[in-house]
Design an enzyme around this catalytic site. Structure first.
Site, mmCIF file in Angstrom:
data_model
loop_
_atom_site.group_PDB
_atom_site.id
_atom_site.type_symbol
_atom_site.label_atom_id
_atom_site.label_comp_id
_atom_site.label_asym_id
_atom_site.label_seq_id
_atom_site.Cartn_x
_atom_site.Cartn_y
_atom_site.Cartn_z
ATOM 1 N N LYS A 13 0.841 -1.212 0.000
ATOM 2 C CA LYS A 13 0.000 0.000 0.000
ATOM 3 C C LYS A 13 0.867 1.250 0.000
ATOM 4 C CE LYS A 13 -1.969 -1.077 3.956
ATOM 5 N NZ LYS A 13 -1.296 -2.363 4.242
ATOM 6 N N ARG A 88 -9.933 1.095 7.997
ATOM 7 C CA ARG A 88 -9.581 -0.289 8.264
ATOM 8 C C ARG A 88 -10.710 -1.014 8.979
ATOM 9 N NH1 ARG A 88 -3.450 -1.661 9.202
ATOM 10 N NH2 ARG A 88 -3.105 0.367 8.300
ATOM 11 N N ARG A 127 11.768 -6.181 5.494
ATOM 12 C CA ARG A 127 11.596 -4.751 5.186
ATOM 13 C C ARG A 127 12.503 -3.870 6.034
ATOM 14 N NH1 ARG A 127 5.730 -2.169 5.500
ATOM 15 N NH2 ARG A 127 5.787 -3.112 7.565
ATOM 16 N N ARG A 160 10.811 -2.025 11.490
ATOM 17 C CA ARG A 160 9.680 -1.636 12.319
ATOM 18 C C ARG A 160 9.463 -2.644 13.441
ATOM 19 N NH1 ARG A 160 4.879 -0.024 8.153
ATOM 20 N NH2 ARG A 160 3.715 -1.270 9.672
ATOM 21 N N ARG A 171 -0.597 -9.569 13.095
ATOM 22 C CA ARG A 171 -1.162 -8.539 12.197
ATOM 23 C C ARG A 171 -1.886 -9.174 11.021
ATOM 24 N NH1 ARG A 171 4.001 -5.782 10.568
ATOM 25 N NH2 ARG A 171 2.761 -4.391 9.246
HETATM 26 P P1 AP5 Z 1 4.868 -1.685 1.927
HETATM 27 O O1 AP5 Z 1 4.605 -0.789 0.779
HETATM 28 O O2 AP5 Z 1 5.535 -1.155 3.138
HETATM 29 O O3 AP5 Z 1 3.507 -2.434 2.354
HETATM 30 P P2 AP5 Z 1 2.262 -1.905 3.155
HETATM 31 O O4 AP5 Z 1 1.048 -2.505 2.536
HETATM 32 O O5 AP5 Z 1 2.293 -0.421 3.277
HETATM 33 O O6 AP5 Z 1 2.514 -2.629 4.554
HETATM 34 P P3 AP5 Z 1 2.435 -2.073 6.026
HETATM 35 O O7 AP5 Z 1 3.162 -3.056 6.888
HETATM 36 O O8 AP5 Z 1 2.829 -0.634 6.114
HETATM 37 O O9 AP5 Z 1 0.894 -2.198 6.306
HETATM 38 P P4 AP5 Z 1 0.193 -2.192 7.664
HETATM 39 O O10 AP5 Z 1 -1.209 -1.995 7.261
HETATM 40 O O11 AP5 Z 1 0.479 -3.357 8.516
HETATM 41 O O12 AP5 Z 1 0.901 -0.989 8.440
HETATM 42 P P5 AP5 Z 1 0.489 0.522 8.717
HETATM 43 O O13 AP5 Z 1 1.732 1.293 8.793
HETATM 44 O O14 AP5 Z 1 -0.579 0.958 7.792
HETATM 45 O O15 AP5 Z 1 5.699 -2.952 1.361
HETATM 46 C C1 AP5 Z 1 6.165 -3.953 2.253
HETATM 47 C C2 AP5 Z 1 7.550 -4.462 1.793
HETATM 48 O O16 AP5 Z 1 7.390 -5.107 0.536
HETATM 49 C C3 AP5 Z 1 8.595 -3.350 1.581
HETATM 50 O O17 AP5 Z 1 9.866 -3.831 1.948
HETATM 51 C C4 AP5 Z 1 8.538 -3.085 0.073
HETATM 52 O O18 AP5 Z 1 9.765 -2.596 -0.422
HETATM 53 C C5 AP5 Z 1 8.214 -4.486 -0.452
HETATM 54 N N1 AP5 Z 1 7.438 -4.485 -1.693
HETATM 55 C C6 AP5 Z 1 6.445 -3.621 -2.062
HETATM 56 N N2 AP5 Z 1 5.961 -3.943 -3.273
HETATM 57 C C7 AP5 Z 1 6.649 -5.042 -3.677
HETATM 58 C C8 AP5 Z 1 6.597 -5.857 -4.858
HETATM 59 N N3 AP5 Z 1 5.731 -5.598 -5.862
HETATM 60 N N4 AP5 Z 1 7.439 -6.916 -4.933
HETATM 61 C C9 AP5 Z 1 8.324 -7.195 -3.916
HETATM 62 N N5 AP5 Z 1 8.426 -6.455 -2.792
HETATM 63 C C10 AP5 Z 1 7.590 -5.385 -2.671
HETATM 64 O O19 AP5 Z 1 -0.154 0.388 10.169
HETATM 65 C C11 AP5 Z 1 0.670 0.027 11.257
HETATM 66 C C12 AP5 Z 1 -0.186 -0.051 12.512
HETATM 67 O O20 AP5 Z 1 -0.745 1.236 12.786
HETATM 68 C C13 AP5 Z 1 -1.405 -0.990 12.464
HETATM 69 O O21 AP5 Z 1 -1.049 -2.321 12.769
HETATM 70 C C14 AP5 Z 1 -2.285 -0.353 13.527
HETATM 71 O O22 AP5 Z 1 -1.832 -0.668 14.820
HETATM 72 C C15 AP5 Z 1 -2.061 1.122 13.309
HETATM 73 N N6 AP5 Z 1 -3.004 1.683 12.328
HETATM 74 C C16 AP5 Z 1 -2.694 2.236 11.117
HETATM 75 N N7 AP5 Z 1 -3.799 2.635 10.471
HETATM 76 C C17 AP5 Z 1 -4.831 2.328 11.299
HETATM 77 C C18 AP5 Z 1 -6.242 2.471 11.184
HETATM 78 N N8 AP5 Z 1 -6.799 3.011 10.082
HETATM 79 N N9 AP5 Z 1 -7.000 2.040 12.215
HETATM 80 C C19 AP5 Z 1 -6.460 1.507 13.326
HETATM 81 N N10 AP5 Z 1 -5.134 1.329 13.503
HETATM 82 C C20 AP5 Z 1 -4.333 1.747 12.485
HETATM 83 MG MG MG Z 2 2.546 0.932 4.876
#
Ligand code: AP5
Ligand code: MG
Length: 213
Positions: A13, A88, A127, A160, A171
């Site tokens: 994402k 979410r 990552r 992270r 997760r």
């Molecule tokens: P990356 O682009 O980082 O993936 P992502 O989908 O953004 O993954 P996240 O781990 O950030 O998602 P998340 O939802 O768990 O975390 P968030 O920060 O939103 O890519 C991942 C890896 O793959 C990277 O190394 C990248 O280089 C690689 N990659 C990408 N594309 C690729 C490809 N095509 N091929 C190969 N490799 C590739 O949330 C964190 C925490 O915050 C949550 O757990 C929760 O506690 C809280 N939170 C955030 N938003 C909310 C909400 N709306 N409500 C409640 N709690 C929330």
């Molecule tokens: Mg992310």
């Protein structure tokens, strides 16, 4: 353009939202990045969010909704935005709809990025993220030129807290339960666009662009 990026942890994402931001010129709004910044700054909101995030749990809806509501009022969102990781839950989705309808607007599309679980685990466990500019690397498939330093800005790379193996499993399980109702909500509105998230980042980006109105 007003777009939501949905998908499990590691779906890409953030990676794709950044590419879209560069291509379209509207800001990426990542609730995860905003919550991590609040922790880094030592704010009370950050401290409250930390215990949920470090446990792989969702931060309470009212906290996240308040953050997004405030962010959407900024001048750079007048031409649109790319929401990354929000909504979410169905209450978050409903609240977003209310916020936008008060401004006389609505979403153009909701992109659901789909990646098999074993690939998500591989991506998350390797990552590395730049503490300064947020650029992302992978320890084996996309390593930085100089270990622990960002190629773009020289910032420190870190893993992270929630990318530890036990947290990744929590997760992914949580996400599998939470995502379906949100996808159903947007499917019923006719906004959902499912996109295969495997292949190169450019492959995925091409599919996302083709799915957008
Ligand atoms: P990356 O682009 O980082 O993936 P992502 O989908 O953004 O993954 P996240 O781990 O950030 O998602 P998340 O939802 O768990 O975390 P968030 O920060 O939103 O890519 C991942 C890896 O793959 C990277 O190394 C990248 O280089 C690689 N990659 C990408 N594309 C690729 C490809 N095509 N091929 C190969 N490799 C590739 O949330 C964190 C925490 O915050 C949550 O757990 C929760 O506690 C809280 N939170 C955030 N938003 C909310 C909400 N709306 N409500 C409640 N709690 C929330
Ligand atoms: Mg992310």
């Amino acid at each position: 353009m007003r777009v939501v990026m949905l998908g499990p942890p590691g779906a890409g994402k953030g990676t794709q939202a950044r590419l879209l931001q560069e291509a379209v010129g509207v800001p990426q709004i990542s609730t995860g990045d905003m919550l991590r910044a609040a922790q880094h700054n030592g704010s009370s909101l950050g401290a409250a969010a930390r215990r949920y995030m470090d446990a792989g749990q969702l931060v309470p809806d009212e906290v996240v909704i308040g953050l997004v509501e405030q962010r959407l009022q900024a001048a750079d969102c007048t031409r649109g935005f790319i929401l990354d990781g929000f909504p979410r839950t169905v209450p978050q989705a409903r609240e977003l709809e209310c916020l936008l309808s008060k401004r006389g607007s609505g979403l153009d599309a909701v992109v659901a990025v789909e990646v098999p679980r074993e690939e998500l685990v591989r991506r998350l466990s390797g990552r590395l993220v730049c503490r300064d500019c947020g650029a992302m690397y992978h320890a084996s498939s996309n390593p930085p030129e100089h270990a622990a330093r960002c190629d773009r800005c020289g910032g420190e790379l870190y893993q992270r807290e929630d990318d530890r193996p036990d947290q990744i499993a929590i997760r992914l399980d949580l996400h599998a339960r939470e995502l379906a109702p949100v996808e159903n909500y947007y499917r019923a509105c006719g906004l959902l666009r499912a996109v295969q998230g495997t292949g190169t980042q450019d492959d995925v980006f091409g599919r996302i662009r083709a799915s957008l109105p």
